[in-house]
Design a protein around this motif. Structure first.
Motif, PDB file in Angstrom:
ATOM      1  N   THR A 274     -10.431  16.484 -22.137  1.00  0.00           N
ATOM      2  CA  THR A 274     -11.836  16.711 -22.536  1.00  0.00           C
ATOM      3  C   THR A 274     -12.251  17.715 -21.165  1.00  0.00           C
ATOM      4  O   THR A 274     -12.978  18.796 -21.593  1.00  0.00           O
ATOM      5  CB  THR A 274     -12.749  15.577 -22.592  1.00  0.00           C
ATOM      6  OG1 THR A 274     -12.313  14.917 -23.723  1.00  0.00           O
ATOM      7  CG2 THR A 274     -14.348  15.997 -22.712  1.00  0.00           C
ATOM      8  N   GLY A 275     -12.144  17.218 -20.084  1.00  0.00           N
ATOM      9  CA  GLY A 275     -12.616  18.272 -18.972  1.00  0.00           C
ATOM     10  C   GLY A 275     -11.679  19.644 -18.863  1.00  0.00           C
ATOM     11  O   GLY A 275     -12.575  20.441 -18.947  1.00  0.00           O
ATOM     12  N   ASN A 276     -10.565  19.778 -19.391  1.00  0.00           N
ATOM     13  CA  ASN A 276      -9.801  20.918 -19.455  1.00  0.00           C
ATOM     14  C   ASN A 276     -10.538  21.831 -20.683  1.00  0.00           C
ATOM     15  O   ASN A 276     -10.618  23.037 -20.333  1.00  0.00           O
ATOM     16  CB  ASN A 276      -8.194  20.573 -19.490  1.00  0.00           C
ATOM     17  CG  ASN A 276      -7.449  22.013 -19.601  1.00  0.00           C
ATOM     18  OD1 ASN A 276      -7.572  22.674 -18.848  1.00  0.00           O
ATOM     19  ND2 ASN A 276      -6.920  22.147 -20.842  1.00  0.00           N
ATOM     20  N   ALA A 277     -10.362  21.194 -21.729  1.00  0.00           N
ATOM     21  CA  ALA A 277     -11.145  21.923 -23.030  1.00  0.00           C
ATOM     22  C   ALA A 277     -12.309  22.281 -22.625  1.00  0.00           C
ATOM     23  O   ALA A 277     -12.897  23.127 -23.324  1.00  0.00           O
ATOM     24  CB  ALA A 277     -10.995  21.028 -24.247  1.00  0.00           C
ATOM     25  N   GLY A 278     -13.109  21.643 -21.960  1.00  0.00           N
ATOM     26  CA  GLY A 278     -14.543  21.922 -21.666  1.00  0.00           C
ATOM     27  C   GLY A 278     -14.470  23.124 -20.870  1.00  0.00           C
ATOM     28  O   GLY A 278     -15.518  24.131 -21.107  1.00  0.00           O
ATOM     29  N   ILE A 279     -13.990  23.137 -19.829  1.00  0.00           N
ATOM     30  CA  ILE A 279     -13.776  24.352 -19.068  1.00  0.00           C
ATOM     31  C   ILE A 279     -13.353  25.431 -19.833  1.00  0.00           C
ATOM     32  O   ILE A 279     -14.081  26.657 -19.573  1.00  0.00           O
ATOM     33  CB  ILE A 279     -13.018  24.111 -17.853  1.00  0.00           C
ATOM     34  CG1 ILE A 279     -13.623  23.130 -16.838  1.00  0.00           C
ATOM     35  CG2 ILE A 279     -13.036  25.398 -16.937  1.00  0.00           C
ATOM     36  CD1 ILE A 279     -12.885  22.548 -15.503  1.00  0.00           C
ATOM     37  N   LEU A 280     -12.215  25.368 -20.634  1.00  0.00           N
ATOM     38  CA  LEU A 280     -11.892  26.597 -21.352  1.00  0.00           C
ATOM     39  C   LEU A 280     -12.951  27.118 -22.385  1.00  0.00           C
ATOM     40  O   LEU A 280     -12.963  28.217 -22.562  1.00  0.00           O
ATOM     41  CB  LEU A 280     -10.743  25.773 -22.288  1.00  0.00           C
ATOM     42  CG  LEU A 280      -9.869  26.997 -23.411  1.00  0.00           C
ATOM     43  CD1 LEU A 280      -9.319  28.101 -22.233  1.00  0.00           C
ATOM     44  CD2 LEU A 280      -8.842  26.331 -23.984  1.00  0.00           C
ATOM     45  N   SER A 281     -13.689  26.341 -23.079  1.00  0.00           N
ATOM     46  CA  SER A 281     -14.489  26.430 -24.179  1.00  0.00           C
ATOM     47  C   SER A 281     -15.884  27.036 -23.395  1.00  0.00           C
ATOM     48  O   SER A 281     -16.393  28.169 -23.637  1.00  0.00           O
ATOM     49  CB  SER A 281     -14.783  25.266 -24.875  1.00  0.00           C
ATOM     50  OG  SER A 281     -13.496  24.783 -25.601  1.00  0.00           O
TER      51      SER A 281
END
Length: 710
Positions: free
Chosen positions: A295-302
């Protein structure tokens, strides 16, 4: 658009699935069930199921908008282009803040599970993880998405094992938890109001489903991969949520569940006791860490794509639109990570997810409205690769459902949403009110027609051209196989249409009258587009398998006496080129991409110069091709082109993705077949992907001084 702001298409179907799925599993499954159960009791299971159904309108709308406009910024871009820059500013800043809050909260949540085994400070750990994921996202979306794949594979595997074992333990008759199913009564502990409020709380657990829209520009074949990836992700999440939460309710006493911040771990200990060395609980902690990390990684990506997209459109400072050395929006990632660090250290995590949820619900309502606006505006280039079912009732439901859920979430959530909206409005009037662009909504209301932004249709045409997977080669073939009519003296438009219809009639086996009617009478699926000295008459017909085109070359000016026969024509603008296009009626997407490519090529300032300077059919066709996509070789003995002479086309050693499109011999232009033998003196036009053309140019550039390569 700022220079150097293009993103590479590196994300596959599994990346779409991984981003959507990873964004849905974190606090929604590992922390939230106990909190939600305190609001409504065992009916929390039904709340998760209902929330999964209620997300469908927003998922369908997001899939349609993403396949019509696969651009970085997702939600922001859709709202801006449909409702205008003011809505885009509010939606972009608000969604960016919501994603940042949710991602920061997810990384803080890792501490609750890590603390089971290791006593370590939570916030410094969350900050370190934030920086690490930020660096990974700067290095590249491909590397970040690879980590996302690994995390989601681990997560889904462990949770599938958890749900399967839990179902066997609770409902399979194992004595350890045999009587626990009685925890489902009473089902609604706080009545209907408590149940509805719980739906609003758990609804945000599914909000990550649409997060992939913000990276749609980087998705390969978005028409297929975005809707399919989102659908598979929703099925996975709904199944695990409903079954997993039912297991927790069945195993844990109500009071214990409602006070537990690690309900998955606690329930897992009950039925994983058969595994050696406490392996079961360890697996759950690993899955929880993978969930929060994804969630943290996808959040930064998005989230980082929102400042990028808004800066491209002059709603934020231009520096955020710059792409770094790793082909990622470095500055946008840095500012996103910095804000996450502020939230981690300065704010309490309690209530953050609920406040962000309320704004996300508002955005979902606006996105459903955006689909209605885009469809009813009837912009010709709005051609989504996926269309939402049950339009417009699906979208109407998608507007009212979030509004109702927000009203059930309490005053604080409503006030927070209002503050974010006011902040977005304030920023727009402070910084971006002079942006010369309006949304599709002005295309919708005829009384506001003079305020419509005509550049929007051109922009969507460009997107259509960018979307076309394999389209460029198909377009080049269409050009290579087209007939060319040269006109030196003025002729009535009807006479030109008659000649064009005769040629196309022979090619299609369709009557000349049918074709003439399509071009002259304004039959359904026909029109004429005119700009920059070129006219594009077209029609779409049943009974044909592939498009064909006839080009009319007017070398010295207006060679056709139109006499008001084309209403769209500005009589003051000379016409030098006519492109008569006939396409299959059942392939609207390819037809619009072809028109978009023609329009973009004729808009190029170099086109008209090259077109008017062309002296033969080969040069006419080459003027319509992108320079990086074709190469002309003059076959002469004693030069590097020797390997082509006396060779069949099928036997040529050409790079992948290129082909021989035209051969000029003794003043005659032909489209060769594989059995055509090339001869000395031939002028050969080769078309294909830029990489293959560059390779050929490297091989034969030594002959450039001798006129071999052009």
């Amino acid at each position: 658009m700022a220079s150097g702001s293009s993103l590479q298409k590196t994300l596959t179907l599994y990346d779409v699935y991984a981003i959507s799925t990873g964004a849905m599993f974190s606090s929604g499954f590992f922390l939230l069930p106990g909190i939600a159960a305190a609001e409504t009791g065992p009916s929390v299971v039904l709340a998760y199921l209902v929330a999964g159904v209620l997300i469908l309108p927003s998922m369908y709308s997001m899939a349609e908008l993403s396949t019509a406009m696969p651009k970085a910024g997702g939600t922001y871009y859709f709202l801006d282009r449909s409702l205008g820059p003011l809505a885009g500013t509010v939606g972009g800043l608000g969604t960016w803040l919501a994603l940042v809050f949710k991602s920061a909260f997810a990384l803080i949540g890792m501490g609750a599970y890590l603390a089971i085994y290791v006593d370590m400070p939570i916030k410094p750990l969350a900050a370190a993880l934030t920086v690490a994921f930020g660096v990974l996202n700067i290095v590249g979306a491909k590397e970040s998405s690879l980590l996302q794949r690994v995390l989601v594979t681990i997560l889904v595997g462990v949770l599938a094992f958890y749900t399967a074992q839990g179902v066997m333990s609770v409902w399979g008759g194992q004595s350890a938890v045999g009587g626990a199913a009685g925890e489902f009564t009473p089902f609604f502990t706080e009545g209907a109001r408590g149940f509805l409020a719980t739906i609003g709380i758990v609804f945000v657990s599914y909000a990550g489903l649409t997060k992939v829209a913000s990276v749609a520009e980087e998705v390969q074949n978005p028409d297929r991969n975005i809707p399919l990836g989102m659908g598979l992700s929703l099925l996975t999440a709904t199944g695990i949520y409903v079954i997993g939460v039912a297991i927790m309710v069945a195993i844990l006493p109500a009071a214990d569940l409602q006070a537990d911040l690690t309900p998955v771990f606690t329930s897992g200990k009950v039925f994983f006791n058969w595994l050696p060395y406490t392996l079961g609980p360890i697996l759950i902690v690993v899955a929880a860490i993978a969930a929060f990390a994804s969630t943290g990684n996808a959040g930064i990506l998005s989230a980082s794509r929102y400042p990028l997209a808004m800066a491209r459109d002059q709603l934020l400072p231009d520096r955020f639109a710059k792409i770094g050395r790793f082909d990622t929006p470095t500055r946008s990632i840095v500012v996103t990570v910095a804000l996450m660090l502020v939230i981690i250290f300065a704010l309490s995590e309690e209530g953050v997810a609920k406040l962000a949820s309320a704004f996300q619900l508002l955005i979902f309502a606006l996105l459903n409205f955006a689909v209605i606006v885009m469809r009813e505006s009837e912009i010709p280039s709005y051609a989504p690769g996926y269309r939402s079912p049950l339009y417009p009732w699906m979208q109407v439901a998608g507007i009212f459902i979030p509004g109702f859920l927000i009203s059930e979430m309490g005053t604080l959530a409503i006030v927070f949403t209002g503050v974010v909206v006011l902040f977005g409005i304030g920023w727009y009037f402070y910084y971006a009110r002079t942006v010369p662009r309006e949304g599709a909504i002005f295309h919708l209301f005829a009384r506001l027609g003079k305020q419509r932004y005509d550049g929007l249709d051109r922009e969507l045409q460009t997107i259509l051209e960018e979307k076309g997977v394999g389209h460029d080669t198909a377009f080049d073939r269409l050009v290579a196989e087209s007939d060319v009519i040269h006109l030196d003296d003025p002729q009535p438009y009807q006479a030109v249409v008659e000649e064009v219809s005769n040629r196309l009639s022979d090619a299609f086996g369709i009557s000349t009258e049918t074709l003439r009617h399509g071009f002259l009478e304004g039959a359904p699926y026909s029109a004429v587009s005119v700009s920059h000295g070129a006219a594009l008459p077209y029609c779409r017909l049943d009974g044909i398998d592939e498009p064909k085109m006839v080009m009319v070359h007017c070398q010295s000016g207006i060679c056709v006496d139109l006499e008001d026969e084309i209403e769209e024509l500005d009589a003051s603008e000379p016409v030098y080129a006519f492109f008569f296009l006939v396409s299959p009626k059942d392939d609207e997407g390819e037809h619009l991409r072809t028109l978009a490519t023609l329009a973009n090529r004729t808009d190029d300032e170099r086109f008209l110069v090259e077109w008017r300077a062309a002296t033969d059919e080969q040069e006419v066709k080459e003027s319509l091709l992108h320079h990086e996509r074709y190469l002309t070789l003059h076959l002469l003995s004693g030069t590097n082109t020797d390997p082509f002479i006396d060779q069949r086309v099928s036997e040529l050693n050409l790079p992948a993705g290129v082909l021989v499109a035209l051969v000029r011999r003794d003043g005659q232009i032909t489209v060769p077949s594989g059995s055509t033998t090339l001869q000395e003196g031939d002028r050969v036009t080769i078309i294909g992907n830029p990489a293959g053309i560059d390779r050929l140019y490297e091989l034969y550039r030594q002959g450039e001084r001798e006129g071999v390569v052009q």
